[in-house]
Design an enzyme around this catalytic site. Structure first.
Site, PDB file in Angstrom:
ATOM      1  N   ARG A  35       0.860  -1.194   0.000  1.00 21.72           N
ATOM      2  CA  ARG A  35       0.000   0.000   0.000  1.00 21.72           C
ATOM      3  C   ARG A  35       0.891   1.238   0.000  1.00 21.72           C
ATOM      4  NH1 ARG A  35      -5.221  -1.797   1.550  1.00 21.72           N
ATOM      5  NH2 ARG A  35      -5.209  -3.637   2.904  1.00 21.72           N
ATOM      6  N   HIS A  67       2.608 -10.025   0.394  1.00 19.69           N
ATOM      7  CA  HIS A  67       2.367  -9.176   1.556  1.00 19.69           C
ATOM      8  C   HIS A  67       3.647  -8.842   2.304  1.00 19.69           C
ATOM      9  CE1 HIS A  67       0.593  -8.358   5.690  1.00 19.69           C
ATOM     10  NE2 HIS A  67      -0.122  -7.560   4.922  1.00 19.69           N
ATOM     11  N   TYR A 110       0.752   4.123  12.392  1.00 24.92           N
ATOM     12  CA  TYR A 110       0.924   2.681  12.608  1.00 24.92           C
ATOM     13  C   TYR A 110       2.280   2.451  13.254  1.00 24.92           C
ATOM     14  CZ  TYR A 110      -2.813   1.501   9.201  1.00 24.92           C
ATOM     15  OH  TYR A 110      -4.005   1.373   8.527  1.00 24.92           O
ATOM     16  N   HIS A 132       0.797  -2.368  14.947  1.00 27.07           N
ATOM     17  CA  HIS A 132       0.894  -3.103  13.686  1.00 27.07           C
ATOM     18  C   HIS A 132       2.135  -3.987  13.610  1.00 27.07           C
ATOM     19  CE1 HIS A 132       1.023  -3.342   9.119  1.00 27.07           C
ATOM     20  NE2 HIS A 132      -0.235  -3.623   9.373  1.00 27.07           N
TER      21      HIS A 132
END
Length: 684
Positions: free
Chosen positions: A373, A433, A466, A590
């Protein structure tokens, strides 16, 4: 071990318990007032995504005629849908009570959120001008005529249902779209010390006669509705289309996905409600939820601060990393030793500086990076484009299926592709990821590697809110393994061997099991045996069963789990040696951190992977060992700060009651104490 509901907590219900913890922050009177409103926005936004994804998945199982007990942890899909709806109704009701309480507290601070009935002559002209200048030109009004098909309603918008009644004609119904592009809160001119805010919904209510002045009616009313659609993407099988084309079309199709939730103002007339439900073909198994006057409360995340810093969390200035300077070469510094960047306590600028330096350094030959992202305006992307313009061989593995960021990632992918960057669009059947970068630099006619591995996205915006670890390293052993992962992206059929990192989907389960087995063996021999985990979620039954096995063997297990937790801790004979807490506070926790005793010679890993089936079996993930003794000690210390939190930590137990951990020990608030730790470190 059988999948019994007493052994596992259903993941959907556990997730709702996590969102309840977010709601607790909105209710907490110790939280600054405007921050409480923003937590209400986060709660609402989380719920929107939950219905788009998890509720939609359960509904698909139900619609397929499957019971779903094996997939859903011992509960039937139909029963689960009903239970979710009931829990959400209760949470929504509680959130409205919290909102009412906050409104009263705001008034004590001379901040008034007014509605259309409270507008006085001092604000009348301002509101009318605002309506005609800012709202009216962009207004979308849909007349609901029986002979005209109802267009697809977007789930990123809320709608005012307007009913016009006349004694001389048939009632007319219309929808006014409150687009997500509209500024939901309008700050009105202040009067003395008093500040006034009105929601755009109420400006529309105030100006209904201006909108519908071509119609004749005796009375007019407006009530809000909101629809949430299935957010899962479906791909067609046309082989002639590129992956980007297929994904782009699927993202567009998401707006016409099946409805999974319909929220309405409980004061709407029943005949109008039934008319809408009939026109939208929404039936009883969709989640139909009565709500308050306003929906899309996610907009409270952007509630105006009015300059009232006293009603906000005190801003912290991101700190430098001791020994790592932005004014010197990052490569020369990390050639000597590894460094840990812990955002948001440390500045994200180190990651951008690393990439900027790589882009300009004539000795850098290649750059390889994974992207999940990106920020809306991404210095990471611009640095990579800069590198390509300078003749570097840049390879970017970008995950186009990062949920709800697909459109942004497609846009950046096309930009980078146009600049000559080699783009890799994931691996068939797997999401990429992992978060990592490796560069190759020519030194003394040899290629030397430098890089970083992170628990979070390379995103300047989320790095401010985060918590994430990034290891900056020149360790050739680790970076050789990282380079092999990039080889796997290009040659998917070849499964590489890794000597240091742990990767999904091929090795995470077996490697983690081996680490747990070693702790089990130590416990059986009376040696020190413990496991400390910090993860976002745990739902994999296989991983949970292994932790239960370790608990029964006497291994002491501490877990900090922010989100959903399907493991049931503290059950005698099953999990009595497992303790779980969850921390919800100013920043979003996170980080993923794994610590294994290894007979008091701890093995420490940072990771991109949670302990969910998708992370273990269906994604490319990387867990990176920490070899630097100082960083290893630092991470263990940081874990202990979190574990000792007695202000924002909630105890996770079989009752799932989200009880705060409170004790008579000195107060430890993990996020605040972590910042103090780094301040003290800088001061020596």
């Amino acid at each position: 071990m059988t999948k019994d509901k007493n052994i596992y907590i259903n993941r959907e219900l556990s997730w709702l318990k996590f969102n309840e913890r977010v709601l607790q922050e909105a209710a907490d009177k110790e939280v600054p007032l405007i921050e409480r409103l923003r937590f209400l926005g986060i709660f609402s936004n989380n719920l929107d995504e939950f219905f788009k994804v998890r509720y939609a998945t359960v509904k698909r199982i139900y619609d397929a005629g499957k019971g779903g007990k094996s997939e859903l942890g011992g509960i039937k899909a139909g029963d689960l849908l009903e239970e979710i709806t009931q829990v959400v109704i209760e949470q929504q009701s509680y959130s409205l009570e919290i909102l009412d309480e906050i409104d009263k507290e705001l008034e004590k601070e001379n901040i008034y959120i007014i509605n259309e009935t409270e507008i006085d002559k001092d604000h009348h002209e301002f509101i009318k001008n605002y309506f005609y200048q800012e709202i009216s030109p962009a207004l979308v009004v849909i007349m609901l005529n029986e002979d005209v098909a109802l267009p697809e309603l977007m789930d990123i918008s809320a709608y005012l249902t307007v009913k016009m009644s006349s004694s001389k004609a048939k009632d007319q119904v219309a929808l006014i779209e409150i687009s997500s592009t509209m500024n939901r809160f309008v700050v009105l001119p202040s009067k003395g010390d008093n500040n006034y805010i009105i929601m755009v919904d109420d400006i529309l209510r105030y100006c209904l006669d201006d909108i519908f002045n071509i119609f004749h009616y005796d009375s007019i009313s407006a009530h809000m509705i909101k629809i949430t659609r299935d957010g899962e993407l479906d791909f067609d099988s046309d082989l002639s289309k590129s992956f980007i084309d297929k994904l782009s079309e699927s993202v567009k199709d998401r707006q016409s996905g099946d409805p999974v939730r319909f929220v309405y103002d409980k004061n709407i007339e029943e005949s109008t409600l039934n008319f809408l439900l009939d026109r939208m073909a929404i039936h009883k198994k969709e989640s139909i939820i009565p709500g308050g006057r306003y929906h899309n409360r996610r907009d409270y995340m952007n509630f105006p601060s009015l300059g009232r810093t006293d009603l906000l969390y005190q801003k912290i200035e991101p700190l430098p990393v001791k020994g790592l300077s932005l004014e010197e070469s990052i490569f020369k510094t990390i050639a000597k030793k590894d460094y840990l960047v812990y955002t948001p306590y440390h500045t994200f600028s180190y990651i951008v500086k690393f990439l900027r330096e790589a882009a300009l350094d004539p000795n850098v030959k290649t750059i390889k990076i994974t992207i999940y992202r990106l920020a809306q305006i991404s210095h990471v992307a611009s640095s990579l484009i800069n590198a390509a313009k300078n003749g570097k061989k840049v390879t970017v593995s970008i995950e186009l299926r990062a949920r709800f960021d697909e459109a942004a990632n497609i846009n950046y992918a096309e930009q980078m592709q146009d600049e000559g960057i080699k783009m890799l669009f994931g691996v068939t059947g797997l999401k990429v990821h992992c978060k990592m970068c490796v560069i190759e630099r020519e030194e003394n006619k040899k290629l030397v590697r430098y890089g970083f591995i992170s628990t979070g996205n390379f995103n300047e915006s989320t790095a401010k809110i985060y918590t994430d670890f990034t290891l900056m390293t020149s360790n050739s052993k680790i970076l050789k393994d990282i380079n092999k992962v990039f080889d796997f992206f290009e040659v998917n059929y070849k499964v590489n061997r890794y000597k240091h990192i742990i990767t999904s989907p091929h090795y995470t389960k077996t490697k983690i099991f081996a680490l747990i087995d070693k702790e089990i063996e130590s416990a059986k021999r009376g040696k020190p045996a413990y496991i400390k985990l910090k993860i976002n979620s745990i739902s994999s039954y296989k991983m949970i069963d292994k932790l239960y096995e370790a608990s029964r063997a006497g291994v002491k297990i501490q877990m900090i789990v922010r989100g959903l937790c399907c493991l049931v801790p503290g059950v005698k004979g099953m999990s009595e040696n497992i303790e779980v807490i969850s921390i919800i506070d100013k920043f979003l926790e996170h980080t993923r951190l794994y610590i294994f005793s290894n007979e008091n010679d701890p093995k420490v890993y940072i990771s991109s992977a949670d302990w969910m089936t998708r992370n273990i079996d269906n994604r490319v993930e990387v867990s990176c060992p920490i070899y630097d003794a100082d960083i290893k000690q630092e991470l263990q210390y940081l874990y202990n700060i979190c574990w000792n939190d007695n202000v924002k930590a909630r105890i996770i137990n079989e009752n799932q009651d989200n009880t705060y951990r409170r004790n008579n020990k000195p107060k430890v608030r993990a996020q605040f104490d972590t910042y103090k730790y780094y301040l003290n470190k800088l001061e020596g």
